[in-house]
Write a protein that holds these residues in place. Sequence first.
Motif, PDB file in Angstrom:
ATOM      1  N   THR C  74      -0.494  13.133  10.158  1.00  0.00           N
ATOM      2  CA  THR C  74       0.638  12.414  10.753  1.00  0.00           C
ATOM      3  C   THR C  74       0.715  11.005  10.200  1.00  0.00           C
ATOM      4  OG1 THR C  74       0.007  13.547  12.774  1.00  0.00           O
ATOM      5  CG2 THR C  74       1.783  11.956  12.930  1.00  0.00           C
ATOM      6  N   GLY C  75      -0.457  10.343  10.176  1.00  0.00           N
ATOM      7  CA  GLY C  75      -0.489   8.963   9.715  1.00  0.00           C
ATOM      8  C   GLY C  75       0.051   8.820   8.308  1.00  0.00           C
ATOM      9  N   LEU C  76      -0.386   9.715   7.417  1.00  0.00           N
ATOM     10  CA  LEU C  76       0.053   9.621   6.025  1.00  0.00           C
ATOM     11  C   LEU C  76       1.554   9.839   5.907  1.00  0.00           C
ATOM     12  CD1 LEU C  76      -1.102   9.158   3.232  1.00  0.00           C
ATOM     13  CD2 LEU C  76      -1.303  11.624   2.957  1.00  0.00           C
ATOM     14  N   ILE C 160      -1.776   4.798  10.726  1.00  0.00           N
ATOM     15  CA  ILE C 160      -0.491   4.508  10.084  1.00  0.00           C
ATOM     16  C   ILE C 160      -0.515   3.114   9.468  1.00  0.00           C
ATOM     17  CG2 ILE C 160       1.965   4.097  10.490  1.00  0.00           C
ATOM     18  CD1 ILE C 160       1.872   6.163  12.674  1.00  0.00           C
ATOM     19  N   LEU C 161      -0.974   2.161  10.256  1.00  0.00           N
ATOM     20  CA  LEU C 161      -0.980   0.779   9.789  1.00  0.00           C
ATOM     21  C   LEU C 161      -1.808   0.621   8.530  1.00  0.00           C
ATOM     22  CD1 LEU C 161       0.098  -1.970  10.839  1.00  0.00           C
ATOM     23  CD2 LEU C 161      -2.223  -2.399  11.604  1.00  0.00           C
ATOM     24  N   VAL C 162      -3.020   1.159   8.559  1.00  0.00           N
ATOM     25  CA  VAL C 162      -3.910   1.000   7.418  1.00  0.00           C
ATOM     26  C   VAL C 162      -3.351   1.717   6.184  1.00  0.00           C
ATOM     27  CG1 VAL C 162      -6.198   1.564   6.556  1.00  0.00           C
ATOM     28  CG2 VAL C 162      -5.933   0.667   8.854  1.00  0.00           C
ATOM     29  N   LEU C 163      -2.880   2.951   6.357  1.00  0.00           N
ATOM     30  CA  LEU C 163      -2.359   3.704   5.214  1.00  0.00           C
ATOM     31  C   LEU C 163      -1.093   3.072   4.654  1.00  0.00           C
ATOM     32  CD1 LEU C 163      -2.981   7.355   6.405  1.00  0.00           C
ATOM     33  CD2 LEU C 163      -4.144   6.135   4.589  1.00  0.00           C
ATOM     34  N   GLY C 166      -2.029   0.281   2.593  1.00  0.00           N
ATOM     35  CA  GLY C 166      -2.586   0.799   1.355  1.00  0.00           C
ATOM     36  C   GLY C 166      -1.525   1.263   0.376  1.00  0.00           C
ATOM     37  N   LEU C 167      -0.538   2.014   0.885  1.00  0.00           N
ATOM     38  CA  LEU C 167       0.514   2.518   0.006  1.00  0.00           C
ATOM     39  C   LEU C 167       1.244   1.369  -0.668  1.00  0.00           C
ATOM     40  CD1 LEU C 167       2.083   5.398   2.127  1.00  0.00           C
ATOM     41  CD2 LEU C 167       0.685   5.602   0.105  1.00  0.00           C
ATOM     42  N   ASN C 168       1.326   0.250   0.062  1.00  0.00           N
ATOM     43  CA  ASN C 168       2.050  -0.899  -0.491  1.00  0.00           C
ATOM     44  C   ASN C 168       1.345  -1.538  -1.671  1.00  0.00           C
ATOM     45  OD1 ASN C 168       4.557  -1.482   0.723  1.00  0.00           O
ATOM     46  ND2 ASN C 168       3.476  -1.825   2.637  1.00  0.00           N
ATOM     47  N   ALA C 196      -4.801   6.843  -5.641  1.00  0.00           N
ATOM     48  CA  ALA C 196      -4.958   5.401  -5.870  1.00  0.00           C
ATOM     49  C   ALA C 196      -5.587   4.704  -4.672  1.00  0.00           C
ATOM     50  CB  ALA C 196      -3.599   4.786  -6.175  1.00  0.00           C
ATOM     51  N   ILE C 197      -5.333   5.203  -3.483  1.00  0.00           N
ATOM     52  CA  ILE C 197      -5.891   4.509  -2.322  1.00  0.00           C
ATOM     53  C   ILE C 197      -7.086   5.243  -1.744  1.00  0.00           C
ATOM     54  CG2 ILE C 197      -3.755   3.362  -1.701  1.00  0.00           C
ATOM     55  CD1 ILE C 197      -3.370   5.510   0.435  1.00  0.00           C
TER      56      ILE C 197
END
Lengths: 274, 414, 281
Positions: C74-76, C160-163, C166-168, C196-197
């Motif tokens: 879900t988070g991703l 969600i916040l951490v991922l 990271g995606l950014n 990458a992350i």
Amino acid sequence: MRRPLRTQAPLFLALCAFTAVTLVPVVWAVLTSFKRPVDAFAVPPEFIFPPTFAFHYEVWVEKGFWRYLINSAIVSTSVVVISVSIGTMAAYGLSRLRSKTARGVLFGILSMRMFPQILLAIPFFVLAKMTGLINTYPALIFALIAINQPFTIWLMRSFFLDVPHELYEAAEIDGCSAWQVFTRVALPVVRPGVGVTALFSLLLAYNEFLLSLVLTGPDTKTLPVALAEYGAEDINYWTLSAAAAVGIMLPMVIFMMFMQRHLVRGLAFGAVKG
Amino acid sequence: MSRFTRRSLLAGAAASPLAMPFIRAANAAAPIQLISHRFPALEYIAGNIQKAIPGVEVNTQLMPFDKALELCTIAFSSKSSTPDIVYANDSTFLQFAKNGWIRPLDDLWAKYKDEFQLDDFTPTVQKERSWQGHQWGVPATANAMLFFYRKDLFDQAGKQPPATFAEYLELAKFFNTPLRAGTISCQRPVDAALNETSWYINALGDGWFDSSWHPIFNDAKGVDAIEMLYRITRYAQPGYTNAANDECMIALQQDTAAMGIQWATRALAMDDPNKSRVVDKMAWAVPPQGHVPFGGDGYCISAFSKQDPDLLFRILATATTAQKMRGAAGLMVPTRSSLLNDQELIAKYRFFPAAKAAVAVGQGYPRLPEFYAVGQFITKRISQYLTGTMQVKPALDMAAKETEDFLKGHGYYH
Amino acid sequence: MFLVPSAIVLLAVMVFPLGYAIYLSLFNYDIGAGIFRFIGLDNYATLLNEQEFWDSLWRTVVIVASAVTLEFVTGLLVAYGLYRLTFGVKALNTLMFMPSIITPVVAALFLRWIFIGRWGLLSGLLISWGIFPPDFLGDPDWARVTVILADAWQFTPFMILVLYAGLNTVDQSQIEAAQVDGAGPWMLLFRIMVPAIRPLILFVLAIRVMDAFRFFDQIYVLTAGGPGNATETVTIYTYQLAFRLLQIGKASALGVITLLITAAAIAGIIATLYRRERGAF
């Protein structure tokens, strides 16, 4: 980056729906805190009801929750300030030693976090009793700092690993002492990371329940402990709990709303190496 | 200003409140500390305790039952000098007494008998507080489980409250509808489930233990008793396996159940329009076939306290005189005979007659300090049977074996 | 040098209680019976031979695995959605993060009012529409589902916040190159961004597994390990041993076992994710 509205709109709606569903328990609790017990537990659930502010008033004025808010604030701020300071220093030290022992120490520190916290309650209590620190702020503060260290150290170390070696070498060539390398070179680079760590530490300290229960007394009680005292044997207490719970949540929510920007930036900063 | 200097200033600012409690503690005389369970009657008494002796400061901490027990366990097991006074019900005080955590009160009881009319406490209640020949606490509240039933529904259908379990089953089935369950049942481990199950085991079975503390609840009659529990809970409110006393109370107050047994302390709230939709519709009777679960709460004095036990006793005795308790009479089953027989109170509180009758046929928990601990095994296995993950005999047998092993480890059976 | 202040605090405040707890695990320390007797590794032997221990361990593994997987997936997805959104991101982010801010005990209470039978928000609404729902907290299988959902509800926002952060950070040039090659959004996510992350994913999965194993407050408030032992995880079992049965020695032994198992799990995660890049940890 331009994106077609055709895909943006449904995406936005989907995310909004997700957020709405996630917030349902919170919204429901807020509503409950304004209801009389007979309405709060009604079947079918009521969305229209005569509201009452009695419980919120009771929580903050009669039961004096503002006192516990002050306790929570004192404890949380002290924990964050001290824990982040010494944790950052330790993380810096570990990040410079890129050896197997350093990694071993790191894993060891981390594994302290893996022990069930409920079993630490009795030893902590005994320790606090022996040093006469029950019902004082230092007992809880030091306990929370210790609990907090593993997470802080691991997170800060990952930020420090990003500092380019060249910067260190340049500073050392310039003749800086070890301390100056730390404060003048490393710290400014990881500043967003410090912000993130501080925020997460604050959350942890503010919300800690079990250790607060064991180590605080009537003078130093924090908000979560005060909340847990209500909520049994009379449904009148349940709506009171709702009001108290919402009240506890509020300072943190407001604070986080302001800090959210730093959170994302800080995490993005350190995310590459991990 | 470099970051670190700023931070060290903050640290200094944070550190100063740390010093304050040391200074504060040195000046004040130590107040008396009390830890207690929280429900309306106890809140009232805690208020009495605080005002009992002018000039003596009492710090009362009230919290849910298991939290209070946790805190007391942690404090007593490390022989801490606080708390000074603790709440204990008729089960937990046995454990405290056995471990030497609380102080016997025989001397103080004899000394103050006349001044506080200690003989006015009902004999049942006095017996509850005694173990191995000593008195261990000052009684605070008494409680008995009553049979709550909806008089309006019963009258409409021409029914009477049940006199036997068979009748109870029939009535539960009769009144069971999708929107209103026939009966409530509170089977959340450990406390609530143990209350209700005790009634079945004592009334229909042979009881929990024999005279040498071997479990006998898994004999033939015990199995029958639990099977009856199963049959009746088929008509219980949804969520009954997770329901403690609070949830059952809500079920009755929100008109989602028609009858069931609950503690007398919850009777008054049935007529409170702020909490209940069934105001004036509830009536009370003595539960069928007697053996009514009966309990008492009281306050005990810590054996490790540094305060003067005489002072502590006087505070407790002052707070529980008939006069002081009158205001709380509707919140409990009174512990003072004078209150129980008071005509004005009987007229005022509709549940009093039933409560008085129930006390006469009440049966407390077995006088086993480890009862609450083995209750963990018992209620867990019965819960597994009720939800269909175990058969009744294997469940009871397993509970009996776990209980025996536990008690053997505590030195019984020699 | 730099490690000294931290080391002092940790040694004084953490190592001593931890050491004391581990020391206790070698004793038959029964507060209720007043026993304090050295029995070496007997507690461990008893636990490892107990059906109840293995059952609770299995249940814990199932709950942790399901919860963390749910949170991660879900988070991703949500993080990626936020990444591709061009407006309203900050507001959504703030609102979504709320469940993670709430004290676990409080969160559990909120969830209880949703899931409780008959008058909880969920059941109450369903019944008023004529659908009779299962007992979310009182049915053994549903209780497990509810517990998993409770954990997911509280901690997915963290994920969600951490991922999202990271995606950014993924290098723009890599993304653009892939897009030029004609990669669609999903290929972009799985072939380019996730690898990458990877370090960040390791961090967040490790933290979640560690915390989910010690998950206690919510389960205690929602089901207290019931019905029966349907949601009795290792931590709940530890609590019962320590505070209900007052067998501190055995409880401490169970704590040590929990620590060893969690450490092994984390080491496993590190090893799998770093199969190729050994030195990056």
